[in-house]
Design a protein around this motif. Structure first.
Motif, mmCIF file in Angstrom:
data_model
loop_
_atom_site.group_PDB
_atom_site.id
_atom_site.type_symbol
_atom_site.label_atom_id
_atom_site.label_comp_id
_atom_site.label_asym_id
_atom_site.label_seq_id
_atom_site.Cartn_x
_atom_site.Cartn_y
_atom_site.Cartn_z
ATOM 1 N N ARG A 1 97.408 1.530 15.682
ATOM 2 C CA ARG A 1 97.747 1.900 14.301
ATOM 3 C C ARG A 1 98.998 1.157 13.857
ATOM 4 N N LYS B 1 92.547 5.556 13.882
ATOM 5 C CA LYS B 1 92.720 6.886 14.462
ATOM 6 C C LYS B 1 91.441 7.357 15.147
ATOM 7 N N ASP C 1 97.950 5.031 18.807
ATOM 8 C CA ASP C 1 99.094 4.816 17.917
ATOM 9 C C ASP C 1 99.603 3.382 17.982
#
Length: 101
Positions: free
Chosen positions: A12, A42, A9
Motif C-alpha cells: 500500500r 488491501k 501495508d
C-alpha cells in the motif's frame, strides 16, 4: 496463517509513494491509476504476499527495485494497466521467471 514477511501495508505504501510522484510529475491519470491499485492492495491475498516474499528474499534489493520501477512508470504513463494490485504482483512474479539472477 503466519504473517507474510512482506506486508500488505508495504505494498500500500509503495503504491501511495508512486502516486505521490505521479502527482508531483503532473501525471493525473497515472496518479489515479496508482491510487486505484493502492485501494485494491488491501485485498492482496496472503498466499500471493508469501509467494512474493519467498521468491524475492534472496535477491538484492536493487534487482527487485529494477523490476518494480519500470512497471510502475508504465502504470503512470498509461502504457500498462492492472485492474487490481494482485494483477500487478502477478506480473512482477512473471518477470522473476524471465530474468536470470
Amino acid at each position: 496463517m503466519a504473517k507474510p514477511a512482506v506486508s500488505r501495508d508495504a505494498f500500500r505504501g509503495f503504491f501511495a509513494l508512486y502516486a505521490a510522484k505521479a502527482h508531483h510529475d503532473h501525471q493525473d491519470d497515472g496518479e489515479h491509476r496508482l491510487l486505484q491499485l493502492f485501494a485494491s492492495s488491501k485485498d492482496i491475498p496472503d498466499y500471493l504476499l508469501e509467494l512474493w516474499t519467498y521468491r524475492t528474499q534472496l535477491l538484492d534489493p536493487e534487482i527487485v527495485g529494477n523490476m518494480i520501477t519500470p512497471r510502475t512508470r508504465q502504470i503512470a504513463d498509461g502504457s500498462a494497466h492492472y485492474n487490481h494490485a494482485s494483477d500487478f504482483l502477478h506480473a512482477l512474479l512473471r518477470d522473476l521467471d524471465q530474468k536470470p539472477h
